[in-house]
Design an enzyme around this catalytic site. Structure first.
Site, PDB file in Angstrom:
ATOM      1  N   LYS A   1      49.384   1.794  15.030  1.00 14.61           N
ATOM      2  CA  LYS A   1      49.214   1.146  16.329  1.00 14.61           C
ATOM      3  C   LYS A   1      47.896   0.369  16.406  1.00 14.61           C
ATOM      4  CE  LYS A   1      52.833   2.753  18.774  1.00 14.61           C
ATOM      5  NZ  LYS A   1      53.654   2.087  19.790  1.00 14.61           N
TER       6      LYS A   1
ATOM      7  N   ASP B   1      54.498   5.586  25.206  1.00 16.04           N
ATOM      8  CA  ASP B   1      55.869   6.088  25.236  1.00 16.04           C
ATOM      9  C   ASP B   1      56.425   6.096  26.651  1.00 16.04           C
ATOM     10  OD1 ASP B   1      55.813   6.981  22.351  1.00 16.04           O
ATOM     11  OD2 ASP B   1      54.178   8.149  23.174  1.00 16.04           O
TER      12      ASP B   1
ATOM     13  N   ASN C   1      64.829   5.192  17.714  1.00 14.54           N
ATOM     14  CA  ASN C   1      64.283   4.883  16.397  1.00 14.54           C
ATOM     15  C   ASN C   1      64.259   6.134  15.536  1.00 14.54           C
ATOM     16  OD1 ASN C   1      63.544   2.084  16.460  1.00 14.54           O
ATOM     17  ND2 ASN C   1      61.993   2.609  17.979  1.00 14.54           N
TER      18      ASN C   1
ATOM     19  N   TYR D   1      55.601  -1.045  10.694  1.00 15.34           N
ATOM     20  CA  TYR D   1      55.886  -0.315  11.926  1.00 15.34           C
ATOM     21  C   TYR D   1      57.301   0.233  11.813  1.00 15.34           C
ATOM     22  CZ  TYR D   1      55.594   0.682  16.966  1.00 15.34           C
ATOM     23  OH  TYR D   1      55.571   1.296  18.183  1.00 15.34           O
TER      24      TYR D   1
ATOM     25  N   GLU E   1      49.649   8.496  22.477  1.00 18.66           N
ATOM     26  CA  GLU E   1      50.805   8.097  21.661  1.00 18.66           C
ATOM     27  C   GLU E   1      51.547   9.319  21.129  1.00 18.66           C
ATOM     28  OE1 GLU E   1      53.505   5.628  19.977  1.00 18.66           O
ATOM     29  OE2 GLU E   1      51.788   4.922  21.153  1.00 18.66           O
ATOM     30  N   ASP E   2      52.858   9.342  21.341  1.00 20.80           N
ATOM     31  CA  ASP E   2      53.759  10.335  20.725  1.00 20.80           C
ATOM     32  C   ASP E   2      53.373  11.784  20.993  1.00 20.80           C
ATOM     33  OD1 ASP E   2      55.501   8.450  19.785  1.00 20.80           O
ATOM     34  OD2 ASP E   2      54.573   8.266  17.830  1.00 20.80           O
TER      35      ASP E   2
END
Length: 572
Positions: free
Chosen positions: A182, A277, A422, A110, A253-254
């Site tokens: 994920k 998120d 990140n 990850y 996601e994202d």
């Protein structure tokens, strides 16, 4: 790759596994392959003679060998590639290796290593994994999704369009990398059967010029499609999910800032869906904040928070703080009045209204109060606000510099500082820097793993603490939606598990090494909240009577978590 309808694997978590394959074909299916771990009886039963070395080995023997191979690799990306190769060879061995060495390998599978693997997706590609949906062929959506099973086979679907990944931005078809990572964590952390998850990439093009010019890029070689055509493609996908897998939870996601919250708000009334998120980042940050304000002796009602970086994560944290405190009886406007958002133009002001996103606008402050202040200077903003908490979601390295941190420490006894960007190279500050410039007084949580500093454990503010448990709890309860009160229950549960609950010098979040037990407790909190508020459908759909007391419900949840072990094989 997903099993086709004719090659579907059993999805229970205990008892013998029915297998219709034998010989070389069986060895090429990671769901069934055990390599040298096949017993003598299994080798005879499944016609494996001549396909394997003579030695009969245990799963632990195989784990030891795989770990030696892993340890011989010198780079994090090389280790990531090795693990992905193992995953498509032997599913049980892969998850058992990760489980036995979780803390060491977590940053490899990850953040931060996975972001590098995603950046290199097209160049590292070996075999497809997941479901690829092409905006140029929307007619294939239903057929592609249906290949993964029936409505009883699938529990969790993670989808990304790859526009805003892990602090590295638009990665196009590399979105499949984050969706796959994920789904791995759903199994590793929460025990969801690996064959009950679908990782999905929505390939709508990319605005990443590096990828568009790369002859090896594997996605659609055109700019991102936006507007009505994009919305229609996403809606076609969601409607197919509802039709084919009405019991499944959908995890966004994202997605990029223009779409993440908009899509969540559009679809959350229609089905059980969740944006990691927005809601996951917000929930885990709230749990860290809850631990921090308890240690600092600050009333949540009085908490002043500056969020540096007002994208999907930053506004998500602000909204989750607003909604969480609202469930505690504090008005949403009162919470908003204590939150200041800072983005590329500086502090968000009312005069910027037309340039702000719908998610940002509620937090814009009156220009009149800031006329004499340089609103592009974080240090000046901190000087005026005197925040208890400073949260970074900016991907701007070293933004929390000496001037900012020393100014903050002048005004509050225990500065709460969370550099969450990140990967690690984009952190606003390191824990060592934060402690240095606050004279060791700060309460710290970070977005990536860091070792202890001055004998203090650093909490990793990682979404893995919440989303697997939210997902598993929603699956087991068969919730028809994921509500704010379910998220609030998660925040309270996670905060109660922090070492700082009993030790003021302890970390603000529990250790990732305990993630499986943590996820079971988070899932239990979700199940109980869903039952209490009437969003759970498990008793209606499954005919299961779920225990209402916490200890028995936790035992019920734990019993249904898949474990990486070789179960008996039964030939069909």
């Amino acid at each position: 790759m997903a099993p086709k309808s004719s090659t579907r694997v059993p999805l229970s978590v205990k008892g013998p596994i029915d297998c219709p394959y034998e010989g070389k074909e069986m060895l090429n299916l990671p769901q069934f392959n055990r390599g040298t771990g096949f017993t003598a009886e299994e080798r005879e039963l499944f016609n494996l003679a001549g396909h394997l070395p003579a030695a009969l080995q245990t799963l632990q023997n195989q784990v030891d060998r795989a770990y030696d191979q892993y340890s011989s690799i010198s780079t994090p990306l090389g280790k990531n590639t090795f693990l992905m190769s193992l995953k498509v060879q032997n599913e049980v061995l892969y998850f058992r290796l990760l489980q036995d060495h979780l803390k060491e390998m977590f940053s490899i599978i990850y953040t931060p290593t996975e972001s590098e693997a995603i950046e290199q997706y097209s160049r590292l590609f070996r075999r497809p994994e997941g479901c690829f949906l092409d905006i140029n062929h929307p007619e294939c959506i239903e057929r592609s999704l249906a290949a993964w099973g029936t409505e009883e086979d699938i529990d969790y679907i993670i989808v990304s369009d790859g526009e805003e990944i892990l602090g590295i931005g638009d990665q196009g078809v590399g979105a499949i990398g984050i969706s796959s990572a994920k789904t791995v964590l759903m199994t590793l952390c929460a025990g969801v059967h690996p064959s009950r998850c679908i990782p999905v990439a929505l390939d709508v093009g990319t605005d990443n010029e590096r990828l568009l010019k790369d002859e090896l890029y594997l996605g659609n070689r055109h700019n991102r499609v936006r507007g009505e055509r994009y919305d229609k493609f996403v809606d076609d996908f969601v409607q197919c999910v509802k039709k084919l897998y009405p019991r499944a939870v959908l995890h966004f996601e994202d997605f990029g800032l223009p779409n993440a919250r908009r899509l969540l708000e559009t679809y959350r009334p229609q089905l059980a869906c969740f944006n990691d998120d927005v809601q996951g980042t917000g929930a885990v940050t709230l749990a860290s904040l809850s631990s921090a304000v308890r240690v600092a002796g600050v009333d949540f009602r009085d908490l002043r928070t500056v969020i540096f970086g007002a994208g999907t994560a930053g506004t998500g944290i602000a909204d989750q703080l607003r909604d969480f405190l609202n469930t505690q009886g504090i008005s949403k406007q009162q919470v908003i009045n204590h939150i200041w958002l800072v983005d590329k133009p500086g502090l968000l002001l009312e005069s910027m209204h037309d340039k702000l996103t719908p998610a940002q606008r509620p937090y814009a402050v009156s220009d009149d109060r800031w006329k004499e202040i340089d609103t592009t200077s974080l240090a000046e903003i901190v000087k005026k606000v005197k925040p208890h908490a400073l949260i970074g979601c900016s991907t701007k390295p070293k933004a929390f510099n000496e001037a900012v941190l020393r100014e903050m420490a002048k005004h509050v006894e225990r500065p709460i500082v969370f550099p969450l960007s990140n990967p690690t190279r984009l952190h606003e500050a390191t824990p060592a820097e934060i402690f240095k410039y606050t004279d060791g007084k700060a309460l710290v949580a970070t977005g990536s793993p860091f070792g202890p500093v001055n004998n203090k454990e650093i909490a990793e503010n990682n979404n893995c603490f919440v989303y697997p448990g939210i997902g598993m709890g929603s699956i087991l309860s068969r919730a028809d939606r994921v509500t704010e009160t379910m998220i609030a229950a998660v925040v309270n549960e996670l905060a109660s598990l922090a070492p700082s609950e009993n030790d003021p010098n302890g970390a603000l979040l529990p250790d990732v090494a305990d993630i499986r037990d943590i996820s079971a407790k988070i899932a239990t909190a979700v199940v109980l909240q869903a039952l209490e508020e009437g969003t759970a459908r498990v008793e209606e759909i499954e005919g299961i009577k779920v225990p209402r007391d916490r200890d028995h419900c936790l035992a019920w949840v734990t019993e249904q978590m898949w474990k990486p072990e070789y179960r008996p094989l039964r030939k069909m």
